[in-house]
Design a protein around this motif. Structure first.
Motif, PDB file in Angstrom:
ATOM      1  N   ASN A 159       0.833  -1.199   0.000  1.00  0.00           N
ATOM      2  CA  ASN A 159       0.000   0.000   0.000  1.00  0.00           C
ATOM      3  C   ASN A 159       0.868   1.250   0.000  1.00  0.00           C
ATOM      4  O   ASN A 159       1.949   1.275   0.615  1.00  0.00           O
ATOM      5  CB  ASN A 159      -0.906   0.054   1.242  1.00  0.00           C
ATOM      6  N   ASN A 160       0.380   2.288  -0.673  1.00  0.00           N
ATOM      7  CA  ASN A 160       1.026   3.602  -0.603  1.00  0.00           C
ATOM      8  C   ASN A 160       0.659   4.268   0.716  1.00  0.00           C
ATOM      9  O   ASN A 160      -0.489   4.163   1.171  1.00  0.00           O
ATOM     10  CB  ASN A 160       0.574   4.487  -1.764  1.00  0.00           C
ATOM     11  N   ILE A 161       1.610   4.920   1.345  1.00  0.00           N
ATOM     12  CA  ILE A 161       1.339   5.623   2.594  1.00  0.00           C
ATOM     13  C   ILE A 161       1.994   7.000   2.553  1.00  0.00           C
ATOM     14  O   ILE A 161       2.847   7.283   1.708  1.00  0.00           O
ATOM     15  CB  ILE A 161       1.871   4.851   3.818  1.00  0.00           C
ATOM     16  N   LYS A 162       1.583   7.830   3.472  1.00  0.00           N
ATOM     17  CA  LYS A 162       2.188   9.152   3.630  1.00  0.00           C
ATOM     18  C   LYS A 162       2.876   9.213   4.990  1.00  0.00           C
ATOM     19  O   LYS A 162       2.293   8.852   5.999  1.00  0.00           O
ATOM     20  CB  LYS A 162       1.125  10.246   3.538  1.00  0.00           C
TER      21      LYS A 162
ATOM     22  N   PRO B 295       5.544   5.170   8.840  1.00  0.00           N
ATOM     23  CA  PRO B 295       4.550   4.235   9.389  1.00  0.00           C
ATOM     24  C   PRO B 295       4.776   3.992  10.875  1.00  0.00           C
ATOM     25  O   PRO B 295       5.916   4.009  11.347  1.00  0.00           O
ATOM     26  CB  PRO B 295       4.779   2.958   8.585  1.00  0.00           C
TER      27      PRO B 295
ATOM     28  N   THR C   7       0.248   0.791  11.459  1.00  0.00           N
ATOM     29  CA  THR C   7       0.372   0.675   9.999  1.00  0.00           C
ATOM     30  C   THR C   7       0.977  -0.671   9.618  1.00  0.00           C
ATOM     31  O   THR C   7       0.521  -1.340   8.685  1.00  0.00           O
ATOM     32  CB  THR C   7       1.243   1.810   9.449  1.00  0.00           C
TER      33      THR C   7
ATOM     34  N   SER D  85      -1.532  -3.431  10.215  1.00  0.00           N
ATOM     35  CA  SER D  85      -2.587  -3.421   9.201  1.00  0.00           C
ATOM     36  C   SER D  85      -2.130  -4.105   7.917  1.00  0.00           C
ATOM     37  O   SER D  85      -2.859  -4.924   7.340  1.00  0.00           O
ATOM     38  CB  SER D  85      -3.011  -1.980   8.917  1.00  0.00           C
ATOM     39  N   ILE D  86      -0.921  -3.790   7.455  1.00  0.00           N
ATOM     40  CA  ILE D  86      -0.455  -4.388   6.196  1.00  0.00           C
ATOM     41  C   ILE D  86      -0.153  -5.869   6.380  1.00  0.00           C
ATOM     42  O   ILE D  86      -0.367  -6.687   5.469  1.00  0.00           O
ATOM     43  CB  ILE D  86       0.783  -3.630   5.656  1.00  0.00           C
TER      44      ILE D  86
ATOM     45  N   HIS E 109       9.075  -1.164   4.918  1.00  0.00           N
ATOM     46  CA  HIS E 109       8.677   0.170   4.478  1.00  0.00           C
ATOM     47  C   HIS E 109       9.721   0.702   3.499  1.00  0.00           C
ATOM     48  O   HIS E 109      10.901   0.864   3.844  1.00  0.00           O
ATOM     49  CB  HIS E 109       8.567   1.123   5.671  1.00  0.00           C
TER      50      HIS E 109
ATOM     51  N   ASN F 154       7.591   5.579  -0.601  1.00  0.00           N
ATOM     52  CA  ASN F 154       6.402   5.692   0.259  1.00  0.00           C
ATOM     53  C   ASN F 154       5.433   4.519   0.080  1.00  0.00           C
ATOM     54  O   ASN F 154       4.221   4.695  -0.066  1.00  0.00           O
ATOM     55  CB  ASN F 154       5.663   7.016   0.008  1.00  0.00           C
TER      56      ASN F 154
ATOM     57  N   ILE G 178       4.542   0.534   1.689  1.00  0.00           N
ATOM     58  CA  ILE G 178       4.769  -0.446   2.747  1.00  0.00           C
ATOM     59  C   ILE G 178       4.297  -1.806   2.245  1.00  0.00           C
ATOM     60  O   ILE G 178       3.231  -1.920   1.612  1.00  0.00           O
ATOM     61  CB  ILE G 178       4.062  -0.047   4.061  1.00  0.00           C
TER      62      ILE G 178
END
Length: 349
Positions: free
Chosen positions: A43-46, A49, A53, A56-57, A121, A126, A128
């Motif tokens: 997933n892309n994240i900002k 993490p 986070t 979740s992944i 990560h 960006n 994860i």
């Protein structure tokens, strides 16, 4: 100021190289489908993490892992369904389809009990990533262990039921046998999955032969319990004496419950003495009401002990005369007398 910028850049510059497992070709080579179930997520994240986070992944990768297990189990079940359909016809096919559908629905943490889970990560891009994998052999061992656990529980229940039967506690013995059968039935889910996951040895490891032996042992013990109960009825007939109307109705009740009625005291296991009288007489104009007041004594002829001594007041009954009300009161009292002595006469059945 330049020093601060340099320090901020250090985490990116010093980041460990990405793990090889993020490459599909590497995963396919190192975790072949013949030996592993796998799940991969990204997933892309900002920003940076946090622990949530990562969790979740990782859960997403585990979800993909379970989906891969379900898809492959479903494919195997479809094949087995087709084979069963040829052997057993349409009804057999539909039954197997339903069973496997339920098994796949139930698949959650059990299938990932031995799963390996990794996360990473990629700060530069960006993104994860997470990867989850479980070896088929580990899953097969888990299922085999669960089957062994349940069958051992069932065996202990059967042995305990035999001990209870020796103590003449047939009701508890039969309950234990029913419980053991339910425990055995609960292995069906794990047995089916084991056979699919371990195509070579799954059938043998699923312990079908032992299950049949346990089920036969349960059936044999159940027959023994019921035979012993019948023998007790034959060995412990009841001789009833006392108020004629109640005695007559009690004879009928005993026969309905498969209890032998003795014709004389010498052949009785129990003697049931009934001493009753009409009581609480009252009238409302031309209508009369009465109860039956009954003294009950149940004596065991072997021990000479009075097993039960009770005073019972039967339900209120009414009639156009005192005699009619009294007769109805006696008949109603018969069921009350039976309720007070049946547990002792029937034992613990």
């Amino acid at each position: 100021m330049p020093l601060l910028l340099l320090l901020l850049a250090l985490p990116v510059l010093a980041q460990n190289p990405p793990p090889q497992w993020i490459q599909e070709s590497w995963r396919a080579a190192r975790y072949p489908n013949a030996e592993w179930y796998t799940g991969f997520a990204g997933n892309n994240i900002k920003g940076q993490p946090n622990s949530e986070t990562y969790q979740s992944i990782e859960k997403e990768a585990q979800k993909k892992l379970i989906e891969s297990i379900n898809v492959r189990i479903s494919g195997s079940s479809t094949l087995q369904t087709k084979m069963a359909s040829k052997q057993g016809g349409k009804n057999s096919s539909e039954t197997i389809d339903q069973n496997y559908a339920q098994q796949i629905q139930m698949s959650t943490s059990a299938e990932i009990a031995k799963a390996q889970t990794y996360s990473y990560h990629d700060a530069r891009n960006n993104i994860i990533y997470a990867f989850a994998a479980v070896r088929k052999s580990d899953l097969a061992d888990y299922y085999a262990t669960r089957i062994e656990f349940y069958l051992n529980e069932a065996q202990r229940g059967i042995e305990l039921s035999k001990q209870l039967l020796e103590l003449d506690k047939r009701k508890e013995a039969l309950e234990k046998l029913d419980g053991s059968k339910k425990v055995i039935d609960s292995t069906a889910y794990y047995r089916s999955l084991l056979i699919i996951v371990d195509s070579q040895n799954g059938t043998e490891r699923s312990q079908g032969e032992r299950i049949n032996e346990l089920l036969n042992e349960i059936a044999t013990t159940q027959i023994k319990a019921k035979t012993k109960a019948k023998a007790k009825f034959e060995a412990m007939p009841v001789f009833i004496t006392g108020t004629d109307i109640i005695v007559s109705d009690l004879r009928a009740i005993l026969s309905e419950n498969d209890v032998a009625v003795a014709e004389n005291r010498n052949k009785a296991g129990y003697i049931l003495e009934i001493d009753a009288k009409v009581c609480n007489l009252r009238a409302n104009k031309n209508f009369h009401y009465a109860n039956a007041c009954v003294n009950v004594i149940l004596t065991n002829t072997k021990t000479k002990a009075n097993e039960i001594t009770a005073s019972i007041t039967g339900p209120k009954e009414g009639g156009l005369s005192v005699e009619n009300a009294g007769e109805k009161a006696f008949r109603s009292a018969a069921s009350e007398v039976w309720a007070s002595v049946k547990d002792k006469i029937l034992g613990d059945l």
